[in-house]
Scaffold this active site. Sequence first.
Site, PDB file in Angstrom:
ATOM      1  N   GLU A  26      11.275 -11.514 -17.390  1.00  0.00           N
ATOM      2  CA  GLU A  26      10.768 -10.842 -18.588  1.00  0.00           C
ATOM      3  C   GLU A  26      11.865 -10.664 -19.636  1.00  0.00           C
ATOM      4  O   GLU A  26      13.025 -10.445 -19.279  1.00  0.00           O
ATOM      5  CB  GLU A  26      10.192  -9.474 -18.193  1.00  0.00           C
ATOM      6  CG  GLU A  26       9.005  -9.598 -17.256  1.00  0.00           C
ATOM      7  CD  GLU A  26       8.488  -8.249 -16.777  1.00  0.00           C
ATOM      8  OE1 GLU A  26       9.073  -7.212 -17.175  1.00  0.00           O
ATOM      9  OE2 GLU A  26       7.515  -8.225 -16.014  1.00  0.00           O
ATOM     10  N   ARG A  61       5.950  -6.574  -9.224  1.00  0.00           N
ATOM     11  CA  ARG A  61       7.135  -7.219  -9.768  1.00  0.00           C
ATOM     12  C   ARG A  61       6.881  -8.714  -9.884  1.00  0.00           C
ATOM     13  O   ARG A  61       6.327  -9.344  -8.970  1.00  0.00           O
ATOM     14  CB  ARG A  61       8.360  -6.975  -8.868  1.00  0.00           C
ATOM     15  CG  ARG A  61       8.996  -5.615  -9.081  1.00  0.00           C
ATOM     16  CD  ARG A  61       9.678  -5.539 -10.438  1.00  0.00           C
ATOM     17  NE  ARG A  61      10.362  -4.277 -10.667  1.00  0.00           N
ATOM     18  CZ  ARG A  61       9.844  -3.238 -11.308  1.00  0.00           C
ATOM     19  NH1 ARG A  61       8.590  -3.298 -11.736  1.00  0.00           N
ATOM     20  NH2 ARG A  61      10.549  -2.151 -11.514  1.00  0.00           N
ATOM     21  N   LEU A  63       0.842  -1.198   0.000  1.00  0.00           N
ATOM     22  CA  LEU A  63       0.000   0.000   0.000  1.00  0.00           C
ATOM     23  C   LEU A  63       0.876   1.248   0.000  1.00  0.00           C
ATOM     24  O   LEU A  63       0.880   2.042   0.939  1.00  0.00           O
ATOM     25  CB  LEU A  63      -0.954  -0.010   1.194  1.00  0.00           C
ATOM     26  CG  LEU A  63      -2.156   0.936   1.086  1.00  0.00           C
ATOM     27  CD1 LEU A  63      -3.149   0.412   0.062  1.00  0.00           C
ATOM     28  CD2 LEU A  63      -2.830   1.114   2.437  1.00  0.00           C
ATOM     29  N   ARG A  69       4.942  -3.919   5.480  1.00  0.00           N
ATOM     30  CA  ARG A  69       5.830  -4.222   6.611  1.00  0.00           C
ATOM     31  C   ARG A  69       5.327  -3.581   7.894  1.00  0.00           C
ATOM     32  O   ARG A  69       5.541  -4.099   8.984  1.00  0.00           O
ATOM     33  CB  ARG A  69       7.253  -3.754   6.312  1.00  0.00           C
ATOM     34  CG  ARG A  69       7.989  -4.622   5.302  1.00  0.00           C
ATOM     35  CD  ARG A  69       9.350  -4.063   4.994  1.00  0.00           C
ATOM     36  NE  ARG A  69       9.248  -2.789   4.271  1.00  0.00           N
ATOM     37  CZ  ARG A  69      10.296  -2.067   3.875  1.00  0.00           C
ATOM     38  NH1 ARG A  69      11.523  -2.492   4.144  1.00  0.00           N
ATOM     39  NH2 ARG A  69      10.126  -0.941   3.215  1.00  0.00           N
ATOM     40  N   HIS A 108       3.784  -6.400 -19.504  1.00  0.00           N
ATOM     41  CA  HIS A 108       4.310  -5.309 -18.679  1.00  0.00           C
ATOM     42  C   HIS A 108       3.956  -3.952 -19.293  1.00  0.00           C
ATOM     43  O   HIS A 108       4.830  -3.164 -19.664  1.00  0.00           O
ATOM     44  CB  HIS A 108       5.823  -5.443 -18.519  1.00  0.00           C
ATOM     45  CG  HIS A 108       6.343  -4.716 -17.310  1.00  0.00           C
ATOM     46  ND1 HIS A 108       7.454  -5.134 -16.610  1.00  0.00           N
ATOM     47  CD2 HIS A 108       5.925  -3.590 -16.662  1.00  0.00           C
ATOM     48  CE1 HIS A 108       7.691  -4.312 -15.609  1.00  0.00           C
ATOM     49  NE2 HIS A 108       6.762  -3.358 -15.618  1.00  0.00           N
TER      50      HIS A 108
END
Length: 324
Positions: A264, A235, A155, A178, A282
Amino acid sequence: MSISSGPATVLVCGNLHGHAVKRIGEAFRLVRIERADTSLLSQQDIAAVRAISAFGGIDADFIDAFPNLEIIANFGVGYDSVDAAHAGAKGVMVTNTPDVLTEEVADLTVALLLSTLRELPRAEAWLRQGRWAKEGFYRLSPLSLRGRSIGIFGLGRIGLAVAKRLEAFGVTVAYHNRRPVDGVDYAYHATLKDLAEAVDTLICIAPGGAATEKAINAEILKALGPDGVLVNTGRGTTVDEDALAAALSDGTIAAAGLDVFAHEPYVPQALLDAPHTVLLPHVASASVPTRRAMADLCVDNLVSWFGARKALTPVPETAHVKAK
């Protein structure tokens, strides 16, 4: 503006946005190589380089090769493929391009979620293949956004923009970081597993790196459940792709929408073959206006560094670095 009386030498590695390359060439002495490989450079150029601009892929050895390197201007908000911690320890500034892509990526994230739930690519293919006229309406989508509970893993700026958009759809939003984010009312879960158990839709916008590598694994997918949907625009390394392909194939979760992948541009065949997926190359920030804004910010960091002697958007690992 440089060690000599001329403009600073900026090394561009790989396929950088054309607008950024043009601006760098106008403001600095531009040196280009096709990849981050010092064997492609003369010793004179290695000694002259004071800045590097690239779309990631800058490791510690490459940083150490340039005795007069001052700044690495990364194209993109994610910079996990730049060894920023090593750069910071060496007194080298690293910048990225936050904010200018936030709204675009948030838009795409919600679009990908809706496309995955309502099977929009398959519905369009049904029309284009003439099957609507021959066989009738496309099937009713088994999934819907109605009544869903959304969990956001990461977030930050983009995660908050996604959450605000989802509020308009009348769904509940929770998150895992975290640590809790100040000033938000969304339910916080201290672990990713707790979040996955509490929701049926998991949106990953977490950064890459060792701390998040394969964080979304078989255990998390099982916790998400058989009606679960995963969307990832963060990611690719944050997802255990083998576990995801298996979870889709055996019904551990219902569907997945992915814009990013671990290696990728290569996508595992198991994901290509997995049912109930929407896979994109992507493209979350890939509009002409947004990529141009990213290019401008990338170069503006260089201009500010060699002009005002400060970076505009330093990454946390190098926020302490001062221009010499």
